[in-house]
Every structure is written in structure tokens, then in C-alpha cells.
Design a protein around this motif. Structure first.
Motif, PDB file in Angstrom:
ATOM      1  N   LYS A 772       0.821  -1.202   0.000  1.00 34.29           N
ATOM      2  CA  LYS A 772       0.000   0.000   0.000  1.00 34.29           C
ATOM      3  C   LYS A 772       0.862   1.262   0.000  1.00 34.29           C
ATOM      4  N   VAL A 773       0.474   2.212  -0.842  1.00 33.63           N
ATOM      5  CA  VAL A 773       1.151   3.506  -0.887  1.00 33.63           C
ATOM      6  C   VAL A 773       0.782   4.299   0.362  1.00 33.63           C
ATOM      7  N   GLY A 774       1.781   4.859   1.023  1.00 32.98           N
ATOM      8  CA  GLY A 774       1.551   5.556   2.272  1.00 32.98           C
ATOM      9  C   GLY A 774       1.604   7.061   2.175  1.00 32.98           C
ATOM     10  N   ASP A 775       1.524   7.695   3.354  1.00 26.25           N
ATOM     11  CA  ASP A 775       1.648   9.143   3.533  1.00 26.25           C
ATOM     12  C   ASP A 775       0.403   9.911   3.113  1.00 26.25           C
ATOM     13  N   ALA A 776      -0.694   9.234   2.809  1.00 28.47           N
ATOM     14  CA  ALA A 776      -1.948   9.916   2.483  1.00 28.47           C
ATOM     15  C   ALA A 776      -3.101   8.949   2.729  1.00 28.47           C
ATOM     16  N   ALA A 777      -4.174   9.448   3.322  1.00 33.00           N
ATOM     17  CA  ALA A 777      -5.343   8.610   3.588  1.00 33.00           C
ATOM     18  C   ALA A 777      -6.029   8.254   2.277  1.00 33.00           C
ATOM     19  N   GLN A 778      -6.260   6.956   2.048  1.00 34.11           N
ATOM     20  CA  GLN A 778      -6.845   6.513   0.792  1.00 34.11           C
ATOM     21  C   GLN A 778      -8.369   6.648   0.793  1.00 34.11           C
ATOM     22  N   THR A 779      -8.972   6.746   1.961  1.00 34.68           N
ATOM     23  CA  THR A 779     -10.422   6.958   2.069  1.00 34.68           C
ATOM     24  C   THR A 779     -10.673   8.151   2.974  1.00 34.68           C
ATOM     25  N   THR A 780     -11.359   9.152   2.447  1.00 34.05           N
ATOM     26  CA  THR A 780     -11.685  10.341   3.230  1.00 34.05           C
ATOM     27  C   THR A 780     -13.097  10.787   2.892  1.00 34.05           C
ATOM     28  N   TRP A 781     -13.734  11.433   3.836  1.00 31.46           N
ATOM     29  CA  TRP A 781     -14.983  12.121   3.528  1.00 31.46           C
ATOM     30  C   TRP A 781     -15.183  13.229   4.543  1.00 31.46           C
ATOM     31  N   GLY A 782     -16.015  14.186   4.156  1.00 30.49           N
ATOM     32  CA  GLY A 782     -16.224  15.313   5.037  1.00 30.49           C
ATOM     33  C   GLY A 782     -17.500  16.065   4.704  1.00 30.49           C
ATOM     34  N   LEU A 783     -17.925  16.873   5.652  1.00 27.71           N
ATOM     35  CA  LEU A 783     -19.154  17.653   5.512  1.00 27.71           C
ATOM     36  C   LEU A 783     -18.929  18.999   6.183  1.00 27.71           C
ATOM     37  N   GLY A 784     -19.383  20.058   5.513  1.00 28.86           N
ATOM     38  CA  GLY A 784     -19.236  21.392   6.072  1.00 28.86           C
ATOM     39  C   GLY A 784     -20.495  22.211   5.861  1.00 28.86           C
ATOM     40  N   ALA A 785     -20.690  23.214   6.700  1.00 26.76           N
ATOM     41  CA  ALA A 785     -21.868  24.072   6.591  1.00 26.76           C
ATOM     42  C   ALA A 785     -21.494  25.488   6.994  1.00 26.76           C
ATOM     43  N   LYS A 786     -22.162  26.441   6.349  1.00 31.33           N
ATOM     44  CA  LYS A 786     -22.009  27.853   6.687  1.00 31.33           C
ATOM     45  C   LYS A 786     -23.397  28.471   6.754  1.00 31.33           C
ATOM     46  N   TYR A 787     -23.689  29.179   7.867  1.00 37.91           N
ATOM     47  CA  TYR A 787     -25.019  29.746   8.048  1.00 37.91           C
ATOM     48  C   TYR A 787     -24.887  31.215   8.426  1.00 37.91           C
ATOM     49  N   GLU A 788     -25.642  32.054   7.717  1.00 39.49           N
ATOM     50  CA  GLU A 788     -25.666  33.482   8.010  1.00 39.49           C
ATOM     51  C   GLU A 788     -26.781  33.757   9.022  1.00 39.49           C
ATOM     52  N   ILE A 789     -26.378  33.951  10.290  1.00 40.00           N
ATOM     53  CA  ILE A 789     -27.339  34.140  11.370  1.00 40.00           C
ATOM     54  C   ILE A 789     -28.059  35.471  11.201  1.00 40.00           C
ATOM     55  N   LEU A 790     -27.270  36.523  11.010  1.00 38.98           N
ATOM     56  CA  LEU A 790     -27.769  37.862  10.753  1.00 38.98           C
ATOM     57  C   LEU A 790     -26.989  38.429   9.581  1.00 38.98           C
ATOM     58  N   THR A 791     -27.410  39.562   9.093  1.00 42.58           N
ATOM     59  CA  THR A 791     -26.671  40.208   8.014  1.00 42.58           C
ATOM     60  C   THR A 791     -25.236  40.441   8.456  1.00 42.58           C
ATOM     61  N   ARG A 792     -24.300  39.886   7.713  1.00 39.66           N
ATOM     62  CA  ARG A 792     -22.851  40.007   7.925  1.00 39.66           C
ATOM     63  C   ARG A 792     -22.342  39.220   9.136  1.00 39.66           C
ATOM     64  N   LEU A 793     -23.192  38.413   9.765  1.00 39.29           N
ATOM     65  CA  LEU A 793     -22.757  37.537  10.862  1.00 39.29           C
ATOM     66  C   LEU A 793     -22.988  36.089  10.434  1.00 39.29           C
ATOM     67  N   SER A 794     -21.918  35.296  10.373  1.00 43.14           N
ATOM     68  CA  SER A 794     -22.042  33.913   9.913  1.00 43.14           C
ATOM     69  C   SER A 794     -21.196  32.992  10.765  1.00 43.14           C
ATOM     70  N   VAL A 795     -21.609  31.731  10.824  1.00 41.80           N
ATOM     71  CA  VAL A 795     -20.850  30.677  11.496  1.00 41.80           C
ATOM     72  C   VAL A 795     -20.645  29.543  10.506  1.00 41.80           C
ATOM     73  N   ASP A 796     -19.557  28.797  10.681  1.00 42.21           N
ATOM     74  CA  ASP A 796     -19.285  27.673   9.789  1.00 42.21           C
ATOM     75  C   ASP A 796     -18.556  26.586  10.542  1.00 42.21           C
TER      76      ASP A 796
END
Length: 914
Positions: A772-796
Motif C-alpha cells: 500500500k502507498v503511504g503518507d496519504a489517507a486513501q479513504t476520506t470524507w467530510g461535511l461542512g456548513a455555513k449559516y448566516e445568522i444575521l446580516t454580515r454575521l455567519s458561522v461555519d
């Protein structure tokens, strides 16, 4: 009554007639402001009506209006909503031209895009490759104290490692290929090292400040150059001279006493077409691990001049002088015993902190872009570039027996371990020598390994529109590189001089019996700014002193056909390289110059994309590379001897993909298979665990660095990748990715082990089939979200998981697999608008990385099994296997070397725009 009826009828007819004659058509093209490419599936509606349409594959649209004056409302996922006024009369068609959409932020500046024919950015749904683009806002928000590589972690098949080594020591792998086999371009200029193909992110610590966009093209990529885009191509597009007058000032704070300040100003473009943009920054911090202090600066100067409609120029100068202390891989048992921040590369002299391992470098880069619009159908883009690298890294020199340590008992192993360097004792021993005269057998000092270069090049591309649908590109890529490498004394540690003696090599690269010696009396302290201008005299160098000259010439061409539903391309390049080495230190004068080696390489690529409709498309492409070996693989063991195994590498890539895009949801699915033969796997580095350890027939000392590389290797990489963006409501963005790979070696390989001075210790042929080739994960997954709570205020927030990660051990048949791990990063942003004119603002940002303080191994550089016996210590025999003695951490023998990833970290920034 009849008269009234006639008047009503006449009025109704006039109303209908006026309505009919007021009807007209509105056309235009929706484009990405930063990339200049059309955006399909954009929603366009007439305000206050139900009339609407969507843009086609090229971003073009047509909409019929029943009102003479109105407003178009344009919306698309990930971009700001835009309103455009229109007026139509008497059934006419009004063309609004290009309508630019910007990312969902008000902070993206309008820039002059230079070098359009050189910067090979892939246009979405037209260029048939797997691609991800990161814009300036996301870079500035999420970079924090990290290397620029951290901005790419939420990308399929991308793995970032090495951060625990120190500031700028991270590495990136794409589809399992290390970064010496991933192409990196700065505004179309190749920046991989010409000697070894590697890139050192410490030299580019200012990239986050000046990058306008980063595009990661996985696989074959769209670059027309004959470059090493086996894993992929990463394009860094910097800011150019800004059209708008204004500036900013920012400060940043983070864990471990990190501080950064940045200022920038744009003059704007004057009536004569001139403008300038300038940026300066300073940063410093203690580093997450012990003994990894770093500091540096970044400067960026861009001067633009638009002579007329045909000619525009942009000159850029940037550099990031820096120095940072380093942490090398350690045994897991050392981390468990002394803490995850353990590092023994430093100590104290008279109470003052001293690091044995300091990387320092200053690499100014300059380029001049010229865009020449020859005619409506023909354009010429040219970039002249240069870089001057100065600096290197420090380490110990002299007898290892004269290196003294502070010892402590490790509670995990029960052994007395080396936890710091005892510089006070070393200094006292050196001063006790007669006249303070040192040599390789009686003393210890700190040396600097200097790696200087001067690199000049030109890339030019001519683009000609043959027909409405057919475009031809042709160009050239010329480079010349001169490198110089030697060692000098950084700190004598109490000595007054040091005598370095060697047996000069003669015919057949063997010792001639003629001895030579240098008596070194000068030392050069670490300073990246001074390194740019100062160099050590040849008679004050020690251990080695050689240089090389590499010349490169390439031509390339591309033919591309496209219409509304279909695009196809054919691309090819041919290149020639010459290499020569000059060794002034270890050879008799008549044998200093090596044999000149010339080699030729080429690549061909072809592919096509078909748009089924405005929402669905698919692509296929294929490419073959016949690539020359790097300079460092041509000459054996850093001598003038030519490596007989260094042949051209053969790479075959096959890819296919499907894309779906709508105003609410976009997704891309890619599949690939890459075979690579006759390759050289870059060296991995380990630290010997015990005094008297044998490598081949050579006895090595505790703490010696051992490098391993593999030649004649064949690899097969296959995989699937998915990425998507969902905007279920106006204020919420959801992003996700997944990649599943199977990366293996085939057949046999020649394995070589060398010491830090590149002396060959061991060479053998091994079976690596199925490894097996090393130094990098062969299986990855991810999920991200960004929400604008108020005008110009956001969380992620972003969540990622890494699986099937193997050790960085080169080509081996049974590679060790690391435990799976998950990471969560989160951030919050708010923008204050200042003043009645609302032209000034303050933006604040807080990031917390590894929110849940996950404890994980990010990489291993050894391959010890739990069933292996624990090495004997001194006269004490082995006490049995790691497993039998309970010396196992999450299924891994604790004698393995590597790094733990960072725990929870944070960073805060405040930026004032004016």
C-alpha cells in the motif's frame, strides 16, 4: 352610450398596442468575476413578475420582458444576489453583455487578470478534468496560523501532513502522489524545485496574503506545460494591481504566542493607466510543539500599466524571508512518556534557548506579465520570471560522541532518554581543547547546510481563434537553473576553528589518496535577510561544496473545440533537459565536472465534455507522460557518478466524470486510474533509535538521520471522488466531499538507504507487489456548513474523517496502517460597516481547529510490527515483542516513529478596510 363604448374600445386597443410594442428581449452572459468563465443554470427573473429563465452552458441567457423598464434579479448558489436595471423599447433586443457574479461576500476585490493565456484555470463544465477552486475569502477566513496547504483539506483525494515539523514544514499529497509529483504554478510560473521536484511551504508563507484564488486540478490537469502533474496541478493566482483605491490593516493572534500584522494599499489606476498595490506583513510564534519557534515577513509589490486596448503589463515582486525551528519524527513511546509536544532538537546555553535544527530561507520571486491583444481573434500572453533562493538548514557536525544530552527516565519504557541537548557541557568540552581547535573526531558544532539557486525562465502562449468553435494554442517554456550547495559553520560552540579533512575522489569517483583540508575560522549566524546578499568564501566551507546547472526547453500546443453542448481538446508537449554537476570539494580538480546528461520527455492529453442539458454533463480524458527523472535521481549519492537506473518515468492516466448543477444543488463524481512505471519514490526520513544500530554493514549512532528511497517502482492508483454543494435555504450553504482510493505498488523495487551526508549504507531489491502507498489517507470524507445568522454575521464548521492511512515508508510489501481519525474545525465571522458612506469596514474572525481535541497519529515513517522484538539496549538483551510487553498504542507498536497531529488550536483576526 355608443360614443362611450367606442372610447373604451379605443383605449383598450391602445393599451394592448403599447404593451405589445413595449415587449422586447434581454440577453447577456453570467460570468464568474474571478475566473472569467460562464456560469450555467443561473436563475434570472424580472423583479415583480413570474417571468424567469436560466443561463445555458456558457452562461448565456435570453428573457422576454413585457415592461419597458425593470430590474433583473440574478441568483445562484455560492454567489451574491445581483440586480441589473434594463430598458427595452419597440420590440428591440438589448444585450447587457457580461454580468459578473462574485462569491457570497462583499470583500472580493475587482482585479486585473493578467497572463490569461499562461494561467491554465479550468472552466467549470467545459474543461474535462476534476477540479476544485478556493477563492480569496475562504483562504483568508480559514488559513489562521497554518500553511497555505491547510486551505485544501476539504478537497477530495487531498491529504496534508507534516505540520508538526514546524512552521512551513507541511506536505500535500494528491490522489496518493507526493508533492514532488504534483505540479505547483504561481500565475502560470512553475515553482516545483528543478533539482528534486519538491516544494517547501516555508518559502511561501506569505501565499495566504496574496492569493486571489487556488485551483486544484486533480489528475492530468489543464496545464499545457510538460510538468509533473501526475497527482494533480495546483494553480496559485495572486492579486494583481487593483483597480480601486484603498487599503487595509489587519492583526492576528493565536495559540502559543502567535502574532501577525499585515498592511496593504492600492493606489488605483490613474488616467494614464498606471497603478500599484503593496502589501507587507510580519509574523512570529512559539509553534505548537516544543522547540518550533518561527518568525518571518512577507512583501508583495505589484505595478500595473495598461498602455492601450492592445497592451497591458503587470510587474510583481514577492518574497517571504523566514526562519523556523524544527521537530523531527520521534518514537510514539517518547511522545507518550514526555507529552505530544515532545522535541529534543534544542537545549540551553548559559540559560539561553538554542535550537540545533533551524530552517531559514529567503526566495524573492519576480515576474513580468505582458498581455498583447493582436486582433479580435489572436492574443499573446508572456511571463518572464526569476527567483533567487538563499538559505538552508542547521544541524550538528563533528563526532556524535561529543554531542551531549540532558537525560530523563521515560515512564513508558523505563529507560533513560535524551530530552534536550546539553549545550553547556558541549561548550565546556570544546573550550577545553588545545587552542580551541576542533575536528570531526574531537568536537561538536552547529553547521548550516546552504542551498542557493538562481532560476530564470519565460513562458509564452499564443492563442488564435480559428473558427467560432475552434481555438488553437501554441507556446514555449524555457528555464535555466543554477544551484549551489555547501556547508558552513553557524555556531562554533566555544571552538576557535575547525579543521575538515577528506580524501579527494579521482577517476571512477573513488578515493585518490590525495588529502585536502580546510581550516574554518568564520561562522555565519542564521539570518534569512543577510543570506540573500552574503555568501561564504570557498575556503570557509566544510563537508561538501558543489553546484549544478539545469537547462530546460519545452514547446506545447493545444487544439480545443467547443459549442453549446460539447467540448473536446487535444494537447501535447515536448521538452529537453540537460544536467551537469560540479564538485569543487570532494574531487581532484581534473574530475570536478561531471558528465553532462541530456534527456527528452513528452506528454499527450485528450478529452471531451458533453452537456446533456443545462443541468447534466459528463467528461472523459486520457493522457500519457514520458517524463525525465529529477536531477537528484540522475547522480548517485551526491557524487558525479551517473545513476544507471535513472530512466524516464512512464505515466498513463484515465479519467471520467459526471456533473450535476442547479441553482440549489451541484455535485461532481469522478473516477480515475493512473499507472506509473520506472518511478523514483522520494526518500523518507527516520531517526535511529539506539546507539550501535546496524544499517547494512555500517554502524550508526543514536539520533542519526537515515533516508530511504526506492527506484524502478510501479504504482497503480484507482479511485472515486465526490463533491457537492447544497443551498436548501438562502442563508445556508452545505458542502461535502468523499474519496475512495486503492493505491498500490506492483512488482519489485530497488531500495537504497543513505545517511544525512548521502553516503550509501544499504541497497537491496525487494518484492513490493500489493504493498500500500503511504503518507496519504486513501479513504476520506467530510461535511461542512455555513449559516448566516444575521446580516454580515455567519458561522461555519467542517468535519473530516481519514481512513486507510499507511506509513510513509516508500515501497514496501506490508505497510503499517494508522488508526482512523476525525477532525472538526469551526469559525465565526462578523463585518462592521463604518461611516455614512459605508465604504469602510472592520471584519473579525475566530477559528477553532480540532474542536474536540482529537488525539491522532498524522503520519509514521517506520514500519515496526507489534510482533517485532523490542531492540536490545546496551548489554541488556531484548525483552520480547512489543505486543508481549504491552507496548502498543491503538494497535501500533510504540517503537514506530512519526508525528501526532495538533490538538485543539485557535486563531483570531481583525481586519480594517478603508
Amino acid at each position: 352610450m355608443k360614443t362611450t363604448r367606442n372610447w373604451l374600445l379605443s383605449g383598450l386597443l391602445l393599451l394592448v398596442a403599447s404593451t405589445v410594442f413595449a415587449q422586447g428581449k434581454i440577453t447577456g452572459t453570467i460570468v464568474d468575476e474571478q475566473l472569467g468563465s460562464g456560469i450555467p443554470a443561473v436563475n434570472i427573473t424580472i423583479n415583480g413578475t413570474t417571468t424567469g429563465t436560466s443561463s445555458d452552458m456558457e452562461g448565456k441567457f435570453t428573457i422576454e420582458s413585457s415592461v419597458a423598464k425593470g430590474q433583473l434579479i440574478i441568483t445562484f448558489i455560492g454567489f451574491e444576489k445581483k440586480s441589473v436595471n434594463f430598458t427595452v423599447q419597440n420590440g428591440q433586443t438589448v444585450d447587457l453583455g457580461s454580468i459578473k457574479l462574485v462569491e457570497d461576500t462583499s470583500e472580493l476585490d475587482e482585479v486585473i487578470v493578467v497572463g490569461r493565456g499562461i494561467i491554465d484555470l479550468a472552466k467549470d463544465r467545459k474543461t474535462p478534468i476534476a477540479v476544485s477552486t478556493i477563492k480569496a475569502k475562504e483562504i483568508s477566513e480559514k488559513i489562521g496560523t497554518s500553511d497555505i496547504t491547510q486551505t485544501m483539506v476539504n478537497t477530495p483525494s487531498v491529504y496534508v501532513s507534516g505540520q508538526a515539523g514546524g512552521f512551513g514544514d507541511s506536505r500535500i499529497s494528491v490522489r496518493g502522489f507526493q508533492q514532488d509529483n504534483t505540479a505547483f504554478l504561481l500565475n502560470g510560473q512553475p515553482i516545483n524545485g528543478m533539482e528534486d521536484g519538491k516544494i517547501y511551504w516555508s518559502n511561501w508563507s506569505g501565499m495566504a496574503d496574496i492569493a486571489n484564488a487556488i485551483q486544484i486540478q486533480r489528475g492530468l490537469g489543464s496545464s499545457k506545460l510538460a510538468i509533473s502533474s501526475v497527482g494533480g496541478t495546483v494553480n496559485f493566482v495572486t492579486k494583481a494591481t487593483d483597480l480601486k483605491q484603498g487599503g487595509f490593516a489587519s492583526v492576528g493572534l493565536a495559540n502559543d504566542n502567535y502574532y501577525k500584522s499585515t498592511v496593504g494599499y492600492n493606489t488605483g489606476m490613474n488616467e494614464n493607466g498606471w497603478g500599484a498595490s503593496v502589501l507587507l506583513s510580519h509574523w512570529q510564534g512559539d509553534g505548537y510543539n516544543n522547540g518550533t519557534y518561527g518568525e518571518g515577513q512577507n512583501y508583495f509589490i505589484s505595478v500595473g500599466y495598461k498602455a492601450n486596448d492592445k497592451h497591458s503589463f503587470n510587474f510583481l515582486l514577492t518574497g517571504a524571508p523566514q526562519q523556523h525551528d524544527q521537530n523531527f519524527s520521534k518514537k510514539i513511546s517518547d511522545y507518550l512518556g514526555f507529552g505530544r509536544k515532545y522535541n529534543n532538537n534544542y537545549g540551553y546555553l548559559n540559560g539561553n534557548y538554542v535550537s540545533e535544527r533551524v530552517n531559514f530561507y529567503h526566495k524573492p520571486v519576480a515576474n513580468l506579465n505582458w498581455d498583447f491583444k493582436i486582433s479580435d481573434k489572436t492574443e499573446l500572453s508572456t511571463v518572464l520570471y526569476a527567483s533567487w533562493g538563499r538559505g538552508g538548514g542547521t544541524g550538528n557536525y563533528g563526532s556524535s560522541s561529543n554531542k551531549k544530552y540532558v537525560m530523563q527516565t521515560n515512564p513508558v519504557t523505563g529507560l533513560s532518554e535524551r530530552t534536550a541537548i546539553d549545550y553547556d557541557q558541549i561548550y565546556a568540552n570544546n573550550q577545553a581543547l588545545t587552542d580551541g581547535a576542533g575536528n570531526a573526531g574531537n568536537s561538536y558544532l552547529i553547521r548550516s547546510s546552504v542551498n542557493n539557486h538562481a532560476w530564470y525562465g519565460v513562458v509564452s502562449n499564443l492563442k488564435h481563434q480559428l473558427t467560432e468553435n475552434l481555438v488553437f494554442n501554441a507556446g514555449l517554456d524555457l528555464r535555466t537553473y543554477d544551484g549551489t550547495h555547501f556547508r558552513q559553520v553557524e555556531n562554533f560552540m566555544g571552538l576557535t576553528n575547525f579543521t575538515d579533512t577528506r580524501n579527494l575522489r579521482g577517476e571512477n569517483h573513488q578515493g585518490s589518496g590525495t588529502m585536502a583540508s580546510n581550516v574554518v575560522t568564520q561562522n555565519v549566524p542564521v539570518n534569512p535577510w543577510q543570506a540573500l546578499f552574503n555568501t561564504t568564501d570557498e575556503n570557509q566551507r566544510l563537508d561538501y561544496d558543489y553546484s549544478e546547472k539545469i537547462s530546460y526547453g519545452g514547446v506545447f500546443g493545444q487544439l480545443e473545440y467547443s459549442n453549446n453542448n460539447f467540448s473536446a481538446f487535444f494537447q501535447g508537449s515536448l521538452s529537453s533537459q540537460s544536467h551537469q554537476r560540479f564538485d569543487r570539494y570532494d574531487y581532484l580538480p581534473q574530475f570536478e565536472d561531471s558528465e553532462k546528461v541530456n534527456n527528452t520527455g513528452y506528454n499527450v492529453k485528450a478529452g471531451g465534455n458533453y452537456n446533456i442539458d443545462q443541468n447534466n454533463s459528463f467528461y472523459v480524458n486520457a493522457g500519457y507522460y514520458n517524463r525525465q527523472p529529477y536531477h537528484d535521481n540522475i547522480y548517485l549519492n551526491y557524487t558525479n557518478e551517473v545513476n544507471p537506473l535513472a530512466s524516464n518515468e512512464k505515466i498513463l492516466g484515465l479519467e471520467a466524470g459526471y456533473s450535476f448543477k442547479s441553482s440549489m444543488f451541484t455535485a461532481n463524481l469522478n473516477g480515475y486510474r493512473t499507472t506509473w512505471e520506472d518511478r523514483v519514490v522520494s526518500s523518507s526520513r527516520t531517526v535511529t533509535n539506539a546507539a550501535g544500530e546496524m544499517v547494512g554493514t555500517t554502524t550508526v549512532a543514536f539520533g542519526d538521520l537515515i533516508y530511504k528511497s526506492n527506484l524502478g517502482v510501479k504504482q497503480v492508483h484507482t479511485g472515486l471522488e465526490l463533491d457537492f454543494i447544497l443551498r436548501p435555504i438562502d442563508k445556508l450553504d452545505i458542502k461535502g466531499f468523499a474519496s475512495i482510493g486503492n493505491w498500490e505498488y506492483e512488482g519489485n523495487a530497488v531500495t537504497r538507504q543513505t545517511d544525512e551526508n548521502q553516503n550509501l549504507l544499504k541497497e537491496e531489491t525487494i518484492d513490493v507487489d500489493g504493498g500500500k502507498v503511504g503518507d496519504a489517507a486513501q479513504t476520506t470524507w467530510g461535511l461542512g456548513a455555513k449559516y448566516e445568522i444575521l446580516t454580515r454575521l455567519s458561522v461555519d464548521a467542517d468535519w473530516r474523517t481519514y481512513n486507510d492511512l499507511y506509513g510513509n515508508n516508500g515501497a514496501v510489501k506490508e505497510n503499517i496502517m494508522l488508526p482512523n481519525y476525525d477532525l472538526v474545525d469551526a469559525g465565526v465571522s462578523y463585518k462592521f460597516i463604518l461611516g455614512q458612506a459605508k465604504t469602510n469596514s472592520i471584519t473579525v474572525r475566530l477559528n477553532v481547529n480540532n474542536v474536540f481535541d482529537e488525539v491522532y497519529l498524522s503520519e509514521l515513517s517506520s514500519n515496526i510490527k507489534v510482533t517485532d522484538n523490542i531492540p536490545a539496549v546496551g548489554n541488556t538483551p531484548s525483552i520480547g515483542s512489543y505486543q508481549a510487553n504491552g507496548r502498543v498504542y491503538k494497535g501500533i507498536a510504540d517503537g514506530n516513529q512519526g508525528y501526532f497531529g495538533f490538538g485543539r488550536t485557535w486563531n483570531f483576526s481583525l481586519k480594517y478596510n478603508f
